[in-house]
Design an enzyme around this catalytic site. Sequence first.
Site, PDB file in Angstrom:
ATOM      1  N   ASP A  10      47.662  42.712  48.129  1.00 58.02           N
ATOM      2  CA  ASP A  10      46.677  42.401  49.184  1.00 58.02           C
ATOM      3  C   ASP A  10      45.861  41.168  48.784  1.00 58.02           C
ATOM      4  OD1 ASP A  10      43.785  44.514  48.415  1.00 58.02           O
ATOM      5  OD2 ASP A  10      45.338  43.701  47.085  1.00 58.02           O
ATOM      6  N   ASP A  15      45.308  39.264  42.945  1.00 53.99           N
ATOM      7  CA  ASP A  15      46.700  39.393  43.410  1.00 53.99           C
ATOM      8  C   ASP A  15      47.389  38.035  43.344  1.00 53.99           C
ATOM      9  OD1 ASP A  15      44.749  41.075  45.076  1.00 53.99           O
ATOM     10  OD2 ASP A  15      46.614  42.139  45.434  1.00 53.99           O
ATOM     11  N   VAL A 123      49.615  46.694  43.938  1.00 54.77           N
ATOM     12  CA  VAL A 123      48.311  46.248  43.411  1.00 54.77           C
ATOM     13  C   VAL A 123      47.278  46.133  44.537  1.00 54.77           C
ATOM     14  CG1 VAL A 123      49.300  45.112  41.381  1.00 54.77           C
ATOM     15  CG2 VAL A 123      49.002  43.811  43.493  1.00 54.77           C
ATOM     16  N   HIS A 238      42.416  42.117  37.364  1.00 56.01           N
ATOM     17  CA  HIS A 238      43.035  43.433  37.522  1.00 56.01           C
ATOM     18  C   HIS A 238      44.554  43.351  37.686  1.00 56.01           C
ATOM     19  CE1 HIS A 238      38.906  44.819  38.481  1.00 56.01           C
ATOM     20  NE2 HIS A 238      38.842  43.856  39.360  1.00 56.01           N
ATOM     21  N   ASP A 239      44.992  42.740  38.766  1.00 57.50           N
ATOM     22  CA  ASP A 239      46.401  42.829  39.158  1.00 57.50           C
ATOM     23  C   ASP A 239      47.374  42.164  38.181  1.00 57.50           C
ATOM     24  OD1 ASP A 239      45.539  42.511  42.691  1.00 57.50           O
ATOM     25  OD2 ASP A 239      45.397  44.193  41.302  1.00 57.50           O
TER      26      ASP A 239
END
Length: 309
Positions: A10, A15, A123, A238-239
């Site tokens: 997303d 991402d 993710v 994060h991703d």
Amino acid sequence: MTRKIILDCDPGHDDAIAILLALSSHELEVLGITTVYGNVGLEYTSRNARIMVELAGKTTKVFAGASRPLLRERISAENVHGKSGLEGPVFDEPKLPLEAQHAVQFIIDSIFEHPNEVTLVPVGAFTNIALAMRLEPKIIPLIGEIVVMGGSTTLGNTSPAAEFNILCDPHAASIVFSSGVKLTMFGLNLTHQCLATPDRVAKFKALNSRVGNVTVQLLEFFKLAYNKRYGFAGPALHDPCTIAYLIKPELFTVQNMHVEVDVLPGPSFGRTVCDVWDVTGKPANCDVAMTADADGFFDLLIERLGTLE
Ligand code: RIB
Ligand code: CA
């Protein structure tokens, strides 16, 4: 042998960097990128994914998926990623067309075409993955493994208990966590160890490339929310942690444990209930990432993005 993956995302700033890392790594064969609502609406996430594929100089196919959760109302994160989901750099509209096939059908067809070989990497919200499992349950035993960014063994970031990707669609997440597929979870307890601090951002700038400069602009915008809410010196990537794990698993340690998603209304709705101390005796269903070699992670990221122009 290269690992076949489908990155379900997303975009979203982190991402976007995960897409660049995946497309610049010879260890991975990205069969396709599937998009889902989440940080921003599906139209933007599908636009942004194609922008990043073009930035990487690739023609990887992008398939749009679910525009909303299975049951709950849609939430989003424009407060973190901006209206377009990729605020910071200035982008032309992508020329790469969106595939006509629905992401869920692409996921199903890919698994049947490559039984036991495909790693699904969600993710964003897990809605596409859950829909694929419900539309065609025969794929479940044929999925190689699932590596997710989502959840947390500790606190949430969108509610005190729940992390964004899970809270977007707790019912979908529960379907995935209870599917029996080999599962590895990168939650906030891990990803908050991987902050794009100024010294690390400087290394992206030193690449002196379009990809490097765009990454710096993305990180400069992305850090605003992390400085404000957490006082962090940089945003959590994060991703990309999921992709780095597929390339260099030794950068992380994992602990096998039982994880379930709270789908009951209330303050813990969307929490990943992680049995870190095995107090329930319930069978472990997930490898949960617990520690990261953050310097090694960023060295890998900078090295791989440095191979792009
Ligand atoms: O909670 C962080 C996660 O939510 C990341 O995947 C970010 O991109 C958003 O989707
Ligand atoms: Ca995401």
